[in-house]
Design a protein around this motif. Structure first.
Motif, PDB file in Angstrom:
ATOM      1  N   GLY A 236       0.793  -1.222   0.000  1.00  0.00           N
ATOM      2  CA  GLY A 236       0.000   0.000   0.000  1.00  0.00           C
ATOM      3  C   GLY A 236       0.827   1.273   0.000  1.00  0.00           C
ATOM      4  O   GLY A 236       1.948   1.320  -0.512  1.00  0.00           O
ATOM      5  N   GLU A 237       0.279   2.337   0.625  1.00  0.00           N
ATOM      6  CA  GLU A 237       0.888   3.664   0.597  1.00  0.00           C
ATOM      7  C   GLU A 237       2.160   3.701   1.443  1.00  0.00           C
ATOM      8  O   GLU A 237       2.205   3.185   2.558  1.00  0.00           O
ATOM      9  CB  GLU A 237      -0.091   4.703   1.138  1.00  0.00           C
ATOM     10  CG  GLU A 237      -1.389   4.823   0.342  1.00  0.00           C
ATOM     11  CD  GLU A 237      -1.242   5.674  -0.903  1.00  0.00           C
ATOM     12  OE1 GLU A 237      -0.181   6.330  -1.043  1.00  0.00           O
ATOM     13  OE2 GLU A 237      -2.180   5.697  -1.719  1.00  0.00           O
ATOM     14  N   LEU A 238       3.186   4.343   0.885  1.00  0.00           N
ATOM     15  CA  LEU A 238       4.457   4.528   1.584  1.00  0.00           C
ATOM     16  C   LEU A 238       4.972   5.932   1.314  1.00  0.00           C
ATOM     17  O   LEU A 238       4.949   6.406   0.171  1.00  0.00           O
ATOM     18  CB  LEU A 238       5.507   3.527   1.094  1.00  0.00           C
ATOM     19  CG  LEU A 238       5.442   2.075   1.569  1.00  0.00           C
ATOM     20  CD1 LEU A 238       6.305   1.213   0.666  1.00  0.00           C
ATOM     21  CD2 LEU A 238       5.908   1.983   3.001  1.00  0.00           C
ATOM     22  N   ALA A 239       5.428   6.603   2.364  1.00  0.00           N
ATOM     23  CA  ALA A 239       6.129   7.879   2.221  1.00  0.00           C
ATOM     24  C   ALA A 239       7.489   7.713   2.873  1.00  0.00           C
ATOM     25  O   ALA A 239       7.595   7.594   4.101  1.00  0.00           O
ATOM     26  CB  ALA A 239       5.342   9.003   2.874  1.00  0.00           C
ATOM     27  N   LEU A 240       8.544   7.674   2.065  1.00  0.00           N
ATOM     28  CA  LEU A 240       9.870   7.312   2.569  1.00  0.00           C
ATOM     29  C   LEU A 240      10.882   8.430   2.320  1.00  0.00           C
ATOM     30  O   LEU A 240      11.118   8.813   1.158  1.00  0.00           O
ATOM     31  CB  LEU A 240      10.366   6.037   1.893  1.00  0.00           C
ATOM     32  CG  LEU A 240       9.507   4.781   2.085  1.00  0.00           C
ATOM     33  CD1 LEU A 240      10.076   3.628   1.285  1.00  0.00           C
ATOM     34  CD2 LEU A 240       9.409   4.421   3.563  1.00  0.00           C
ATOM     35  N   PRO A 241      11.475   8.976   3.374  1.00  0.00           N
ATOM     36  CA  PRO A 241      12.589   9.907   3.175  1.00  0.00           C
ATOM     37  C   PRO A 241      13.740   9.204   2.449  1.00  0.00           C
ATOM     38  O   PRO A 241      13.965   8.005   2.631  1.00  0.00           O
ATOM     39  CB  PRO A 241      12.993  10.292   4.609  1.00  0.00           C
ATOM     40  CG  PRO A 241      11.786   9.991   5.439  1.00  0.00           C
ATOM     41  CD  PRO A 241      11.145   8.795   4.792  1.00  0.00           C
ATOM     42  N   PHE A 242      14.460   9.961   1.628  1.00  0.00           N
ATOM     43  CA  PHE A 242      15.588   9.366   0.906  1.00  0.00           C
ATOM     44  C   PHE A 242      16.794  10.294   0.968  1.00  0.00           C
ATOM     45  O   PHE A 242      16.679  11.505   1.174  1.00  0.00           O
ATOM     46  CB  PHE A 242      15.225   9.094  -0.562  1.00  0.00           C
ATOM     47  CG  PHE A 242      15.158  10.337  -1.417  1.00  0.00           C
ATOM     48  CD1 PHE A 242      16.282  10.818  -2.080  1.00  0.00           C
ATOM     49  CD2 PHE A 242      13.961  11.032  -1.559  1.00  0.00           C
ATOM     50  CE1 PHE A 242      16.222  11.965  -2.859  1.00  0.00           C
ATOM     51  CE2 PHE A 242      13.890  12.168  -2.340  1.00  0.00           C
ATOM     52  CZ  PHE A 242      15.023  12.641  -2.986  1.00  0.00           C
ATOM     53  N   GLU A 243      17.945   9.684   0.786  1.00  0.00           N
ATOM     54  CA  GLU A 243      19.213  10.390   0.616  1.00  0.00           C
ATOM     55  C   GLU A 243      19.853   9.855  -0.652  1.00  0.00           C
ATOM     56  O   GLU A 243      19.985   8.635  -0.814  1.00  0.00           O
ATOM     57  CB  GLU A 243      20.143  10.177   1.805  1.00  0.00           C
ATOM     58  CG  GLU A 243      19.610  10.676   3.140  1.00  0.00           C
ATOM     59  CD  GLU A 243      19.530  12.184   3.226  1.00  0.00           C
ATOM     60  OE1 GLU A 243      20.307  12.863   2.506  1.00  0.00           O
ATOM     61  OE2 GLU A 243      18.700  12.680   4.018  1.00  0.00           O
ATOM     62  N   ALA A 244      20.232  10.742  -1.552  1.00  0.00           N
ATOM     63  CA  ALA A 244      20.919  10.360  -2.790  1.00  0.00           C
ATOM     64  C   ALA A 244      22.365  10.830  -2.681  1.00  0.00           C
ATOM     65  O   ALA A 244      22.623  12.038  -2.584  1.00  0.00           O
ATOM     66  CB  ALA A 244      20.232  10.982  -3.997  1.00  0.00           C
ATOM     67  N   MET A 245      23.287   9.880  -2.690  1.00  0.00           N
ATOM     68  CA  MET A 245      24.689  10.173  -2.380  1.00  0.00           C
ATOM     69  C   MET A 245      25.590   9.796  -3.555  1.00  0.00           C
ATOM     70  O   MET A 245      25.723   8.605  -3.873  1.00  0.00           O
ATOM     71  CB  MET A 245      25.109   9.401  -1.126  1.00  0.00           C
ATOM     72  CG  MET A 245      24.292   9.774   0.109  1.00  0.00           C
ATOM     73  SD  MET A 245      24.341   8.533   1.433  1.00  0.00           S
ATOM     74  CE  MET A 245      23.143   7.326   0.788  1.00  0.00           C
ATOM     75  N   PRO A 246      26.204  10.776  -4.207  1.00  0.00           N
ATOM     76  CA  PRO A 246      27.186  10.440  -5.248  1.00  0.00           C
ATOM     77  C   PRO A 246      28.314   9.593  -4.678  1.00  0.00           C
ATOM     78  O   PRO A 246      28.711   9.765  -3.516  1.00  0.00           O
ATOM     79  CB  PRO A 246      27.697  11.821  -5.703  1.00  0.00           C
ATOM     80  CG  PRO A 246      26.621  12.776  -5.306  1.00  0.00           C
ATOM     81  CD  PRO A 246      26.039  12.220  -4.042  1.00  0.00           C
ATOM     82  N   ILE A 247      28.810   8.676  -5.494  1.00  0.00           N
ATOM     83  CA  ILE A 247      29.890   7.791  -5.063  1.00  0.00           C
ATOM     84  C   ILE A 247      31.204   8.356  -5.601  1.00  0.00           C
ATOM     85  O   ILE A 247      31.477   8.273  -6.810  1.00  0.00           O
ATOM     86  CB  ILE A 247      29.664   6.359  -5.581  1.00  0.00           C
ATOM     87  CG1 ILE A 247      28.307   5.837  -5.088  1.00  0.00           C
ATOM     88  CG2 ILE A 247      30.786   5.433  -5.134  1.00  0.00           C
ATOM     89  CD1 ILE A 247      27.913   4.499  -5.659  1.00  0.00           C
ATOM     90  N   PRO A 248      32.027   8.959  -4.756  1.00  0.00           N
ATOM     91  CA  PRO A 248      33.225   9.663  -5.247  1.00  0.00           C
ATOM     92  C   PRO A 248      34.176   8.773  -6.029  1.00  0.00           C
ATOM     93  O   PRO A 248      34.835   9.234  -6.965  1.00  0.00           O
ATOM     94  CB  PRO A 248      33.879  10.180  -3.949  1.00  0.00           C
ATOM     95  CG  PRO A 248      32.766  10.250  -2.959  1.00  0.00           C
ATOM     96  CD  PRO A 248      31.855   9.091  -3.297  1.00  0.00           C
ATOM     97  N   THR A 249      34.278   7.499  -5.650  1.00  0.00           N
ATOM     98  CA  THR A 249      35.216   6.612  -6.334  1.00  0.00           C
ATOM     99  C   THR A 249      34.713   6.162  -7.698  1.00  0.00           C
ATOM    100  O   THR A 249      35.482   5.602  -8.481  1.00  0.00           O
ATOM    101  CB  THR A 249      35.499   5.370  -5.472  1.00  0.00           C
ATOM    102  OG1 THR A 249      34.251   4.771  -5.095  1.00  0.00           O
ATOM    103  CG2 THR A 249      36.284   5.747  -4.229  1.00  0.00           C
TER     104      THR A 249
END
Length: 296
Positions: A236-249
């Motif tokens: 069903g319904e989901l509200a999820l905080p996210f973090e998008a992190m570039p991978i330096p390597t």
């Protein structure tokens, strides 16, 4: 993608968004253009009208950092827009290369191990073209509707614009689709000679009027944190905080992880999703590959 036309259309679109009132300029009489006039931007940037007109015709070759700063301030560019202008200037001062494809290359095992170690958070790795290249089991379960598309690698933009079930799975589809286009436009500035990206933009432009309209707006965006909304067929319904992190390597790769605060309905739904994920066919996991453009 042609750098001169990209520069011209980006600067023109940003100028159209700034009103004289926002720029602190007096207004009088009927105006024939939306937003600022070229000479007004030139005045605000401290350059001649002729020089700014040359910039807006698409010529950023040899333009100094100081001038770019002045133009960015005059057009009130945000962080993402300023970075995009820098990318366009960098491309203008680089010897043009023929568009090229990249041979797929496996994701480093350590990255897959990192994903698999995140047992309570859905996570995946994508490239700038928005291909999902690797997931952990919970991420695969969360994005299960996206993986119904037989094309590989799975692509978030293609799903959002071309899959008729996207509106059911993504309650904020309009917002997420606009964000996807802004991310693709940002990537096009960063890597203008990526033929795979150009082909994707061409496919979506041909098949989706909505994509064509959003692409023509030349909006760019940083995608670092926020909340994603889902309507999952299993939980069903989901509200999820996210973090998008570039991978330096691995330049060009981004690790996105979603979570929920313990004790919330979303957290309970994630636990239910984890149980559902355990029933999935492990042979149906996404291929963990990445194009060498992410390593350029």
């Amino acid at each position: 993608m042609d750098n001169r036309s990209e520069v011209r259309e980006f600067l023109t679109s940003r100028r159209a968004k700034i009103t004289p009132q926002q720029a602190g300029l007096p207004t009088s009489g009927k105006r024939r253009v939306k937003g600022l006039r070229r000479e007004e931007v030139a005045l605000l940037a401290g350059v001649s009208a002729e020089y700014y007109a040359r910039l807006e015709r698409g010529s950023l070759s040899g333009v100094s950092e100081t001038v770019l700063d002045s133009v960015a301030r005059a057009l009130q560019l945000d962080e993402a827009e300023r970075a995009h202008l820098d990318d366009l200037a960098r491309a203008a001062n680089t010897t043009r290369r023929a568009p090229r494809r990249r041979s797929p290359q496996p994701i480093r095992p350590s990255l897959q191990h990192l994903l698999d170690a995140m047992t309570e958070a859905p996570a995946f790795i994508r490239n700038g073209r928005l291909d999902i290249l690797a997931t952990n089991p919970l991420g695969r379960a969360l994005y299960a509707p996206v993986f119904t598309d037989p094309a590989r690698p799975v692509n978030l933009a293609r799903y959002e614009f071309l899959n008729p079930g996207a509106a059911d799975f993504l309650p904020q589809l309009e917002f997420q689709a606009a964000g996807a286009v802004a991310l693709l436009r940002t990537e096009a500035g960063r890597d203008p000679y990526n033929r795979d990206l150009t082909d994707l933009v061409g496919e979506l432009s041909t098949r989706s009027e909505k994509f064509r309209t959003l692409w023509a707006a030349h909006d760019v965006r940083l995608h670092q944190t926020g909340v994603k909304q889902f309507r999952h067929p299993a939980v069903g319904e989901l509200a999820l905080p996210f973090e998008a992190m570039p991978i330096p390597t691995d330049p060009g790769l981004t690790l996105t992880a979603l979570s929920a605060e313990p004790g919330t309905p979303a957290h309970d739904s994630l636990k239910l999703l984890a149980s559902w994920a355990a029933t999935l066919d492990h042979d149906d996991q996404p291929e963990t590959v990445v194009s060498t453009d992410t390593l350029a």
